[in-house]
Design a protein around this motif. Structure first.
Motif, PDB file in Angstrom:
ATOM      1  N   ARG A  38      -6.940  20.664   8.434  1.00 38.06           N
ATOM      2  CA  ARG A  38      -5.851  20.877   9.391  1.00 38.06           C
ATOM      3  C   ARG A  38      -5.509  19.569  10.105  1.00 38.06           C
ATOM      4  N   LEU A  39      -6.529  18.788  10.468  1.00 35.86           N
ATOM      5  CA  LEU A  39      -6.315  17.497  11.125  1.00 35.86           C
ATOM      6  C   LEU A  39      -5.520  16.565  10.220  1.00 35.86           C
ATOM      7  N   ALA A  40      -5.915  16.479   8.942  1.00 31.97           N
ATOM      8  CA  ALA A  40      -5.188  15.620   8.004  1.00 31.97           C
ATOM      9  C   ALA A  40      -3.755  16.101   7.821  1.00 31.97           C
ATOM     10  N   TYR A  41      -3.555  17.416   7.703  1.00 33.41           N
ATOM     11  CA  TYR A  41      -2.211  17.970   7.494  1.00 33.41           C
ATOM     12  C   TYR A  41      -1.285  17.628   8.658  1.00 33.41           C
ATOM     13  N   LEU A  42      -1.801  17.706   9.879  1.00 37.21           N
ATOM     14  CA  LEU A  42      -0.976  17.440  11.052  1.00 37.21           C
ATOM     15  C   LEU A  42      -0.641  15.963  11.200  1.00 37.21           C
ATOM     16  N   VAL A  43      -1.529  15.077  10.749  1.00 37.06           N
ATOM     17  CA  VAL A  43      -1.286  13.638  10.893  1.00 37.06           C
ATOM     18  C   VAL A  43      -0.396  13.107   9.768  1.00 37.06           C
ATOM     19  N   ALA A  74     -19.532   5.233  17.358  1.00 34.88           N
ATOM     20  CA  ALA A  74     -20.109   5.780  18.600  1.00 34.88           C
ATOM     21  C   ALA A  74     -19.052   6.548  19.370  1.00 34.88           C
ATOM     22  N   ILE A  75     -18.509   7.576  18.741  1.00 36.02           N
ATOM     23  CA  ILE A  75     -17.459   8.401  19.338  1.00 36.02           C
ATOM     24  C   ILE A  75     -17.910   9.854  19.204  1.00 36.02           C
ATOM     25  N   PRO A  76     -18.264  10.516  20.268  1.00 37.36           N
ATOM     26  CA  PRO A  76     -18.803  11.879  20.147  1.00 37.36           C
ATOM     27  C   PRO A  76     -17.735  12.875  19.755  1.00 37.36           C
ATOM     28  N   ALA A  77     -18.127  13.866  18.953  1.00 40.29           N
ATOM     29  CA  ALA A  77     -17.246  15.013  18.700  1.00 40.29           C
ATOM     30  C   ALA A  77     -17.254  15.896  19.935  1.00 40.29           C
ATOM     31  N   GLN A  78     -16.108  16.561  20.194  1.00 44.78           N
ATOM     32  CA  GLN A  78     -15.962  17.253  21.462  1.00 44.78           C
ATOM     33  C   GLN A  78     -16.026  18.766  21.370  1.00 44.78           C
ATOM     34  N   SER A  79     -15.641  19.335  20.249  1.00 38.01           N
ATOM     35  CA  SER A  79     -15.526  20.783  20.193  1.00 38.01           C
ATOM     36  C   SER A  79     -16.877  21.434  19.958  1.00 38.01           C
ATOM     37  N   THR A  80     -16.967  22.688  20.318  1.00 42.37           N
ATOM     38  CA  THR A  80     -18.217  23.435  20.184  1.00 42.37           C
ATOM     39  C   THR A  80     -18.679  23.427  18.737  1.00 42.37           C
ATOM     40  N   GLY A 160      -5.227  17.488  21.293  1.00 41.58           N
ATOM     41  CA  GLY A 160      -5.096  18.939  21.290  1.00 41.58           C
ATOM     42  C   GLY A 160      -6.090  19.652  20.408  1.00 41.58           C
ATOM     43  N   LEU A 161      -6.231  19.209  19.149  1.00 38.85           N
ATOM     44  CA  LEU A 161      -7.100  19.903  18.203  1.00 38.85           C
ATOM     45  C   LEU A 161      -8.568  19.538  18.439  1.00 38.85           C
ATOM     46  N   GLU A 162      -8.832  18.243  18.697  1.00 35.85           N
ATOM     47  CA  GLU A 162     -10.197  17.787  18.880  1.00 35.85           C
ATOM     48  C   GLU A 162     -10.625  17.757  20.345  1.00 35.85           C
ATOM     49  N   GLN A 163      -9.662  17.936  21.260  1.00 35.82           N
ATOM     50  CA  GLN A 163      -9.953  17.977  22.702  1.00 35.82           C
ATOM     51  C   GLN A 163     -10.647  16.700  23.183  1.00 35.82           C
ATOM     52  N   LEU A 164     -10.194  15.559  22.652  1.00 33.23           N
ATOM     53  CA  LEU A 164     -10.745  14.276  23.069  1.00 33.23           C
ATOM     54  C   LEU A 164      -9.986  13.744  24.278  1.00 33.23           C
ATOM     55  N   PRO A 196      -2.619  24.882  22.062  1.00 26.03           N
ATOM     56  CA  PRO A 196      -3.083  26.086  21.347  1.00 26.03           C
ATOM     57  C   PRO A 196      -2.296  26.368  20.068  1.00 26.03           C
ATOM     58  N   LEU A 197      -1.034  25.911  19.986  1.00 27.33           N
ATOM     59  CA  LEU A 197      -0.239  26.162  18.781  1.00 27.33           C
ATOM     60  C   LEU A 197      -0.784  25.430  17.568  1.00 27.33           C
ATOM     61  N   LEU A 198      -1.565  24.356  17.794  1.00 29.84           N
ATOM     62  CA  LEU A 198      -2.111  23.601  16.665  1.00 29.84           C
ATOM     63  C   LEU A 198      -3.097  24.438  15.860  1.00 29.84           C
ATOM     64  N   ASP A 199      -3.630  25.518  16.448  1.00 30.94           N
ATOM     65  CA  ASP A 199      -4.551  26.406  15.731  1.00 30.94           C
ATOM     66  C   ASP A 199      -3.832  27.546  15.023  1.00 30.94           C
ATOM     67  N   SER A 200      -2.502  27.547  15.011  1.00 33.33           N
ATOM     68  CA  SER A 200      -1.752  28.655  14.432  1.00 33.33           C
ATOM     69  C   SER A 200      -1.688  28.534  12.910  1.00 33.33           C
ATOM     70  N   ALA A 201      -1.240  29.618  12.270  1.00 33.31           N
ATOM     71  CA  ALA A 201      -1.135  29.643  10.809  1.00 33.31           C
ATOM     72  C   ALA A 201      -0.109  28.654  10.287  1.00 33.31           C
ATOM     73  N   GLU A 202       0.875  28.270  11.096  1.00 36.38           N
ATOM     74  CA  GLU A 202       1.900  27.299  10.691  1.00 36.38           C
ATOM     75  C   GLU A 202       1.267  25.988  10.238  1.00 36.38           C
ATOM     76  N   PHE A 203       0.123  25.617  10.828  1.00 32.25           N
ATOM     77  CA  PHE A 203      -0.508  24.330  10.541  1.00 32.25           C
ATOM     78  C   PHE A 203      -1.868  24.507   9.864  1.00 32.25           C
ATOM     79  N   ASP A 204      -2.067  25.618   9.162  1.00 40.84           N
ATOM     80  CA  ASP A 204      -3.345  25.894   8.497  1.00 40.84           C
ATOM     81  C   ASP A 204      -3.193  25.710   6.991  1.00 40.84           C
ATOM     82  N   PRO A 205      -3.582  24.562   6.451  1.00 42.02           N
ATOM     83  CA  PRO A 205      -3.443  24.334   5.005  1.00 42.02           C
ATOM     84  C   PRO A 205      -4.526  25.009   4.182  1.00 42.02           C
ATOM     85  N   CYS A 206      -5.371  25.832   4.817  1.00 41.45           N
ATOM     86  CA  CYS A 206      -6.375  26.593   4.072  1.00 41.45           C
ATOM     87  C   CYS A 206      -5.974  28.058   3.909  1.00 41.45           C
ATOM     88  N   SER A 207      -4.955  28.497   4.631  1.00 50.41           N
ATOM     89  CA  SER A 207      -4.433  29.859   4.497  1.00 50.41           C
ATOM     90  C   SER A 207      -2.995  29.728   4.014  1.00 50.41           C
TER      91      SER A 207
END
Length: 639
Positions: A38-43, A74-80, A160-164, A196-207
């Motif tokens: 999804r990150l690659a698709y959006l960029v 040395a860049i931490p990931a942010q999401s759970t 937005g997606l990575e919450q950095l 929050p729209l970045l998590d929608s089906a519009e930007f999901d290249p796996c569905s």
């Protein structure tokens, strides 16, 4: 020298972090593969097209593994689930870097990078794959992101997606080779923070949705490959014989063999032309009683070209068809509906009882000819009110039915405003703004209003030959969206963008519940929008939730190929997570009026008698909804 957003030859070295081996990076990639794709698709640059963006996003993500032990940035990931995972940070950096490289222009003297070329793998032959369409909000966000540079999109998505936070966005972009990180962040600031729209089906290249490629073109290519030089020799011989062939056919493909029945169907002299007043005494009022209109109905050469292109479109002809519409030639002489000049083109409309075909060519020559098909079998008087003649400069012109007395246009978002009268010249309307051609935010939705002896109807252009009819009310007893019903449509007009290009016959909107909100927050409206298609199946259903005083509804659930909210099954159940002004979070659910009880299970547990449910819920909670109708039947919530 032209500046570039991403460094072409050297990449800044990120601060050294823990050393990551291939196994650790692979584990992070496999675990978080959907988010990385999804990150690659959006960029990736939107100019690649949705299908190629999907394939490229998967290819770049799958190639993101290091070749050996590699120091992670040395860049931490942010999401759970990704906090402090150096393997994820390393793979994410590689995905961002290659996605940015894919958007760089190709230089004549520079060797192209692998990410700039179409991916060799994965490949899917014979199908076009693309994400499912979202609502009007997702479409507007996608258009805003497409206007940004690659680094600007990456900055927005990392926020937005990575919450950095911005400091870490700077580090990721700098490590990915972006030369002006501050400019990228300023670009991202120009887009509203609709994260929050970045998590929608519009930007999901796996569905994904799958559609076939051009079947006729593939068949033609296969035949050409099998026939080879022999077909070329036969074609040349036939074209060279005097008196042979079907005449000058413009953009049509060559004739390989004669067929007497096919020739009779494509003879302009055999076209059916209905008398101008035939509809008054006809037992059936549909396209079959439309008279032939236009200033070129006697142009035999134009009609011959239109028929020939219909039978065998040449390689340069742009062919389109609504889903479920066959594109083969007519089985017999079709009916002529229109032949005339429309703005800068010559247009011919033909009808064969199942389909309407629109042939268009420039005023001069035939280069750039187009052939469009729409399925119209089973049309009634209400469905056969208008056909699109052409679209130019953001406007659309219609050919209206002979029984239409008046035509006007109005903005569906402004139900209280007066309709603007349109001229009708030989059944052709003056141009009006087309929502199908609109770009940018949805601030208006212009519709066509037609009046005849049976009443007034409202139609909207959804990018196809036949405009869709708009209705409002409970399924089975819905009425045309005119008069007071226009007010029902106003908050949900922009959601029509989600059903464009689907072969839509009609769209109904129905407010099935009004729900009092917790914490004394007023009452919210629940609305079901159902788009019926000409092919019968494939209906799209949207459940929308509208806050008190809100100007637009928000899509809470969406489903395709379901009977819910239709005349055969006028029932619906949907839910949404909602946060009150007091900061409390709730699962809200509503069913149609005949729902006796609603239960939520899974991440949220609660039940209620009646059709309305409100229960406290945690952030990001997911629940399964089940309802029981008053007759004892069970229904499930729309997903």
């Amino acid at each position: 020298m032209q500046s570039q957003d991403v460094a072409q030859r050297t990449t800044p070295t990120p601060p050294a972090g823990p050393v990551v081996d291939v196994e650790q990076a692979e584990a992070a990639l496999v675990e978080h593969y959907p988010r990385l794709v999804r990150l690659a698709y959006l960029v990736l640059p939107p100019g690649l097209g949705r299908g190629r963006r999907v394939m490229t996003a998967h290819a770049l993500t799958q190639r993101a593994l290091p070749r050996g032990r590699t120091p992670a940035p040395a860049i931490p990931a942010q999401s759970t689930g990704r906090d402090g995972d150096p393997g994820y940070a390393l793979v994410r950096l590689q995905v961002v870097r290659t996605a940015l490289e894919a958007g760089l222009p190709l230089w004549r003297r520079a060797r192209p990078r692998r990410s700039q070329l179409p991916p060799l793998l994965p490949q899917v032959w014979g199908l076009r794959l693309f994400p499912r369409s979202g609502g009007a909000d997702e479409l507007a966000l996608d258009q805003r992101l497409s206007a940004l540079s690659g680094p600007g999109r990456a900055a927005y998505v990392l926020r937005g997606l990575e919450q950095l936070p911005d400091d870490e966005v700077r580090e990721v972009l700098g490590a990915a080779g972006v030369s002006d990180v501050d400019a990228a962040l300023r670009e991202a600031d120009e887009v509203p923070a609709q994260y929050p729209l970045l998590d929608s089906a519009e930007f999901d290249p796996c569905s994904l949705q799958a559609r076939p490629t051009d079947l006729m073109r593939r068949r033609q290519h296969l035949r050409a490959a099998l026939a080879g030089g022999a077909a070329l020799l036969v074609c040349g011989a036939l074209l060279g014989l005097p008196g042979e062939g079907w005449g000058p056919d413009g953009a049509a493909a060559p004739v390989y063999a004669k067929n007497p029945a096919a020739q009779a169907a494509l003879d302009p002299a055999e076209l059916t032309k209905v008398a101008p007043t035939a509809w008054r005494a006809a037992a059936r009022t549909d396209f079959s009683v439309w008279p032939a209109r236009g200033d070129l109905t006697g142009d035999t050469a134009l009609l011959r070209r239109a028929l020939a292109v219909w039978a065998r479109p040449g390689a340069t002809v742009k062919v389109s068809a609504t889903p479920g519409t066959p594109t083969g030639g007519p089985s017999g002489p079709p009916q002529l509906l229109y032949a005339g000049t429309v703005d800068t083109a010559r247009v011919v409309l033909l009808y064969d009882g199942l389909r309407i075909a629109r042939y268009a060519e420039p005023k001069e020559g035939t280069r750039g000819a187009a052939l469009d098909f729409a399925r119209v079998d089973g049309a009634s008087q209400a469905d056969a009110g208008a056909v699109v003649l052409g679209r130019t400069d953001g406007n659309v012109r219609y050919l209206t039915a002979p029984w239409v007395r008046d035509a006007s246009q109005r903005d569906l978002l402004k139900p209280g405003s007066s309709a603007l009268a349109m001229s009708l010249t030989g059944g052709v309307t003056s141009p009006m703004a087309s929502p199908a051609l609109r770009t940018g935010a949805c601030t208006s939705w212009h519709v066509l209003q037609l009046t005849d002896d049976t009443g007034t109807r409202v139609l909207t252009d959804l990018g196809e030959l036949i405009p869709a009819r708009l209705t409002a009310g409970r399924p089975g007893s819905a009425v045309d969206a005119s008069g007071e019903a226009l007010r029902t449509w106003a908050p949900y007009a922009c959601s029509l963008g989600a059903v464009r290009g689907g072969g839509v016959r009609s769209v109904n909107v129905w407010q099935f519940a009004l729900q009092p909100l917790p914490d004394a927050s007023g009452s919210a409206a629940w609305v079901c929008t159902r788009a019926e298609t000409w092919r019968g199946g494939g209906a799209l259903v949207l459940a929308q939730f509208r806050m008190p005083g809100g100007s637009n509804g928000a899509v809470a659930a969406k489903a395709a190929n379901v009977s819910a909210c239709g005349a055969r099954d006028p029932h619906v159940l949907a839910g949404v997570l909602w946060k009150s002004a007091a900061g409390n979070r709730y699962l809200l659910a509503a069913g149609s009026p005949d729902t006796a009880s609603v239960r939520a299970t899974g991440g949220v547990d609660g039940a209620t008698r009646g059709n309305l449910l409100a229960v406290r819920a945690g952030q990001g909670a997911r629940a399964e909804l089940k309802g029981t109708l008053k007759d004892g039947r069970s229904i499930s919530g729309l997903n």
